[in-house]
Motif scaffolding. Structure first.
Motif, PDB file in Angstrom:
ATOM      1  N   HIS A 288       0.806  -1.235  -0.074  1.00 14.49           N
ATOM      2  CA  HIS A 288      -0.003   0.135   0.068  1.00 14.49           C
ATOM      3  C   HIS A 288       1.015   1.173  -0.062  1.00 14.49           C
ATOM      4  O   HIS A 288       0.315   2.225  -0.416  1.00 14.49           O
ATOM      5  N   ASP A 289       2.318   1.054   0.088  1.00 20.08           N
ATOM      6  CA  ASP A 289       2.923   2.162   0.377  1.00 20.08           C
ATOM      7  C   ASP A 289       3.852   2.618  -0.661  1.00 20.08           C
ATOM      8  O   ASP A 289       4.850   2.099  -1.161  1.00 20.08           O
TER       9      ASP A 289
ATOM     10  N   GLY B 190       4.146  -6.784  -7.915  1.00 15.58           N
ATOM     11  CA  GLY B 190       2.930  -6.657  -6.903  1.00 15.58           C
ATOM     12  C   GLY B 190       1.673  -6.656  -8.064  1.00 15.58           C
ATOM     13  O   GLY B 190       1.594  -5.936  -8.922  1.00 15.58           O
ATOM     14  N   ALA B 191       0.856  -7.462  -7.634  1.00 14.27           N
ATOM     15  CA  ALA B 191      -0.807  -7.319  -8.385  1.00 14.27           C
ATOM     16  C   ALA B 191      -1.512  -6.489  -7.524  1.00 14.27           C
ATOM     17  O   ALA B 191      -0.973  -5.327  -7.163  1.00 14.27           O
TER      18      ALA B 191
ATOM     19  N   PHE C  53      -4.473   1.327  -5.674  1.00 13.50           N
ATOM     20  CA  PHE C  53      -3.666   1.107  -6.907  1.00 13.50           C
ATOM     21  C   PHE C  53      -4.607   0.201  -7.804  1.00 13.50           C
ATOM     22  O   PHE C  53      -4.245  -1.019  -7.658  1.00 13.50           O
ATOM     23  N   PRO C  54      -5.697   0.555  -8.448  1.00 11.54           N
ATOM     24  CA  PRO C  54      -6.680  -0.199  -9.046  1.00 11.54           C
ATOM     25  C   PRO C  54      -5.885  -1.039 -10.234  1.00 11.54           C
ATOM     26  O   PRO C  54      -6.427  -2.015 -10.689  1.00 11.54           O
ATOM     27  N   ARG C  55      -4.856  -0.238 -10.893  1.00  9.57           N
ATOM     28  CA  ARG C  55      -4.294  -1.077 -12.033  1.00  9.57           C
ATOM     29  C   ARG C  55      -3.069  -2.099 -11.530  1.00  9.57           C
ATOM     30  O   ARG C  55      -2.392  -2.518 -12.239  1.00  9.57           O
TER      31      ARG C  55
ATOM     32  N   VAL D  93       2.494  -1.446 -11.175  1.00 13.59           N
ATOM     33  CA  VAL D  93       2.026  -0.546 -12.260  1.00 13.59           C
ATOM     34  C   VAL D  93       2.110   0.656 -12.006  1.00 13.59           C
ATOM     35  O   VAL D  93       2.693   1.731 -12.259  1.00 13.59           O
ATOM     36  N   HIS D  94       1.442   1.090 -10.667  1.00  7.29           N
ATOM     37  CA  HIS D  94       1.475   2.259 -10.129  1.00  7.29           C
ATOM     38  C   HIS D  94       2.704   2.761  -9.535  1.00  7.29           C
ATOM     39  O   HIS D  94       3.209   3.817  -9.638  1.00  7.29           O
TER      40      HIS D  94
END
Length: 222
Positions: A41-42, A65-66, A75-77, A81-82
């Motif tokens: 989340h970080d 990371g998924a 991080f919806p993608r 990716v984010h």
């Protein structure tokens, strides 16, 4: 700051600091062949990875990371990716980044990143694992199990616990996360996910007090 701060005692804070210090294993951050930014989340993981890249500590960076129930909204993608997008915003060239978008746990972060590197013709001898601050020890223990032949250096944003609490905005949640990660350090070797780590008596006592006080929203349940 969340109002949950009112529910946290000074003893809870002392115990949390003890566990926070234990989680950070104090490696000297030194040059490595590659770095892996471990999804979570970080977003500070991506920011610190960019800082270390610009400092010349590695030429190639994998973000792994998924998404998960705790990161899907942020991080919806997908976490990797984010992370990549944030690192590029901070000046890391796209050519220096590989994205591993499937991993859903730390063992997969490392195993799938290793496979991705191999696919691209890389056989590193050393890796810099970049994680959230309270995940260093678990990341190290997992990597030593999953990729035992590689030299591992662990790093995270150089934050004090109070600063990390401020960045998250919920003191009780942060302490819950510290407790949850320590439980994994203790339990995962028994399940074959990580190597054993010594847990000093004062760290175990702090853990037991915090569990008894109800800081348990992030622990593994039977």
């Amino acid at each position: 700051m969340s109002n949950s701060r009112d529910d946290v005692t000074e003893q809870n804070r002392r115990d949390a600091r003890t566990i926070w210090d234990y989680h950070q294993i104090g490696h000297d951050v030194s040059p490595c062949d590659v770095a892996i930014g471990l999804g979570s989340h970080d977003l500070g993981v991506a920011a610190y990875a960019a800082e270390l890249y610009h400092a010349g500590l590695f030429p190639l960076l994998v973000f792994s990371g998924a998404t998960s129930p705790t990161t899907a909204k942020r991080f919806p993608r997908g976490e990797a990716v984010h992370y990549r997008e944030h690192a590029i915003e901070l000046g890391v060239p796209d050519s220096a980044i590989l994205v591993e978008p499937q991993a859903s746990n730390t063992g997969q972060n490392i195993a799938l990143s290793r496979a991705l590197l191999a696919e691209h013709g890389h056989a590193p001898r050393s890796v810099l694992l970049i994680s959230k601050p309270y995940m260093q020890r678990r990341a190290f223990a997992t990597c030593r199990k999953v990729w035992p032949e590689i030299e591992v250096v662990c790093a995270s944003e150089p934050l004090k616990l109070d600063d990390y609490v401020q960045s998250i905005g919920d003191e009780k949640l942060v302490i819950d996360m510290l407790v949850g990660d320590l439980q994994r350090v203790i339990e995962y070797p028994k399940q074959g996910f990580a190597i054993e780590q010594d847990v000093p008596a004062e760290v175990r006592a702090a853990y037991d007090r915090l569990l008894a006080a109800g800081f348990d929203s992030r622990i593994l349940r039977q």
